[in-house]
Design an enzyme around this catalytic site. Structure first.
Site, PDB file in Angstrom:
ATOM      1  N   SER A  71      73.761  81.760 -18.789  1.00 42.95           N
ATOM      2  CA  SER A  71      72.798  81.461 -19.856  1.00 42.95           C
ATOM      3  C   SER A  71      71.653  80.572 -19.394  1.00 42.95           C
ATOM      4  O   SER A  71      70.570  80.616 -19.963  1.00 42.95           O
ATOM      5  CB  SER A  71      73.518  80.805 -21.032  1.00 42.95           C
ATOM      6  OG  SER A  71      74.153  79.616 -20.621  1.00 42.95           O
ATOM      7  N   ASP A 234      73.784  71.594 -29.291  1.00 43.94           N
ATOM      8  CA  ASP A 234      75.217  71.891 -29.219  1.00 43.94           C
ATOM      9  C   ASP A 234      75.977  70.946 -28.274  1.00 43.94           C
ATOM     10  O   ASP A 234      77.201  71.016 -28.173  1.00 43.94           O
ATOM     11  CB  ASP A 234      75.473  73.353 -28.840  1.00 43.94           C
ATOM     12  CG  ASP A 234      75.037  73.731 -27.421  1.00 43.94           C
ATOM     13  OD1 ASP A 234      74.670  72.828 -26.643  1.00 43.94           O
ATOM     14  OD2 ASP A 234      75.064  74.941 -27.096  1.00 43.94           O
ATOM     15  N   HIS A 237      74.656  73.113 -23.732  1.00 45.25           N
ATOM     16  CA  HIS A 237      73.566  73.700 -22.950  1.00 45.25           C
ATOM     17  C   HIS A 237      72.430  72.683 -22.787  1.00 45.25           C
ATOM     18  O   HIS A 237      72.221  71.839 -23.658  1.00 45.25           O
ATOM     19  CB  HIS A 237      73.018  74.949 -23.655  1.00 45.25           C
ATOM     20  CG  HIS A 237      74.019  76.062 -23.760  1.00 45.25           C
ATOM     21  ND1 HIS A 237      74.878  76.183 -24.824  1.00 45.25           N
ATOM     22  CD2 HIS A 237      74.291  77.096 -22.934  1.00 45.25           C
ATOM     23  CE1 HIS A 237      75.648  77.251 -24.643  1.00 45.25           C
ATOM     24  NE2 HIS A 237      75.310  77.822 -23.504  1.00 45.25           N
TER      25      HIS A 237
END
Length: 265
Positions: A71, A234, A237
């Site tokens: 990601s 979050d 990340h």
């Protein structure tokens, strides 16, 4: 780094280790923390982020840069292209002393592990050959407790394949998972330990395969541990600031790879 629907299984495996706690009761604490981490809301890929973009003035020496990996190669955690690793690198390379026109693409997929790189390399080599490949991978290998030697072998195979295609390769190794705030201690320490093992194996494998290595955990981990603003909402990340910290660690190696690639043209 990961996708929320996969995190429960991964952290559950981590919880099975009584490495930190050393007791049945301690393992139960780790399991409880894994459940809590599973129920958090994690950032998802922004569909609007450009996977292909050209940055820099027309007529400047061209540089084809492709990102592979998880990601972080996509920019999960930010909302604008300019905030992603690729976007920030492209602007710095375009505005730097060499003034390149950067043709940027990403074939990264959120949740990817090193075993997924073979497919990404095949996609990266479709069409016009890239000059430089930047691989960001390892976090998902660490959270799934993949054997470091296995993860490193898949990464080395990807680096070798790219080098055989005359692509310069830079690898950002597993970041400091002990800095994440989505996971409580002692589970956070378990993930940090796992990440360090993966990063060490990655470093040896990449250098043997002919790539360059940037140790993200060593170079940027202390900043992430000290500043909660380096992570997005979050707590897992990177944020735009976090990606910026990574980019400044990666830039010297990517610039050096770009210089080598330009000499081969």
């Amino acid at each position: 780094m990961t996708e929320h629907h996969e995190l429960a299984f991964r952290l559950g495996r981590a919880a099975a280790l009584s490495l930190v706690a050393g007791t049945v009761g301690g393992a139960a604490v780790l399991a409880g923390q894994a459940i809590a981490a599973r129920n958090r809301r994690y950032a998802q890929p922004e569909l609007g982020l450009a996977l292909r973009a050209t940055v820099g003035r027309t007529g400047a020496p061209p540089l084809r840069l492709v990102l592979l990996g998880d990601s972080s190669a996509l920019g999960v955690g930010v909302e604008r292209f300019e905030e992603t690793v690729g976007g920030q690198l492209a602007h710095l390379l375009a505005e730097g002393p060499t003034g390149r026109q950067v043709h940027l693409s990403s074939v990264g997929v959120a949740g990817s592990r090193s075993t997924d790189l073979a497919t990404q390399v095949a996609r990266a080599l479709l069409g016009e050959r890239p000059d430089v490949a930047l691989i960001l991978v390892g976090a998902n290998d660490a959270t799934t407790m993949t054997r470091p030697a296995d993860a490193a072998a898949y990464l080395a195979a990807a680096v070798r394949r790219l080098r055989e295609a005359h692509v310069e390769v830079v690898v950002g190794t597993c970041p400091d998972l002990g800095a994440v705030r989505a996971v409580a201690s002692p589970l956070r320490q378990v993930l940090g330990w796992s990440g360090r093992r993966v990063a060490r194996a990655q470093t040896t494998a990449v250098l043997d395969a002919g790539g360059s290595v940037v140790d993200l955990a060593t170079e940027t981990g202390p900043v992430f541990r000290a500043d909660a603003g380096t992570l997005c909402h979050d707590g897992y990340h990177p944020s735009a600031d976090g990606y910026r910290v990574w980019v400044h660690a990666l830039l010297p190696a990517v610039s050096a790879a770009a210089a080598v690639a330009s000499r081969h043209h």
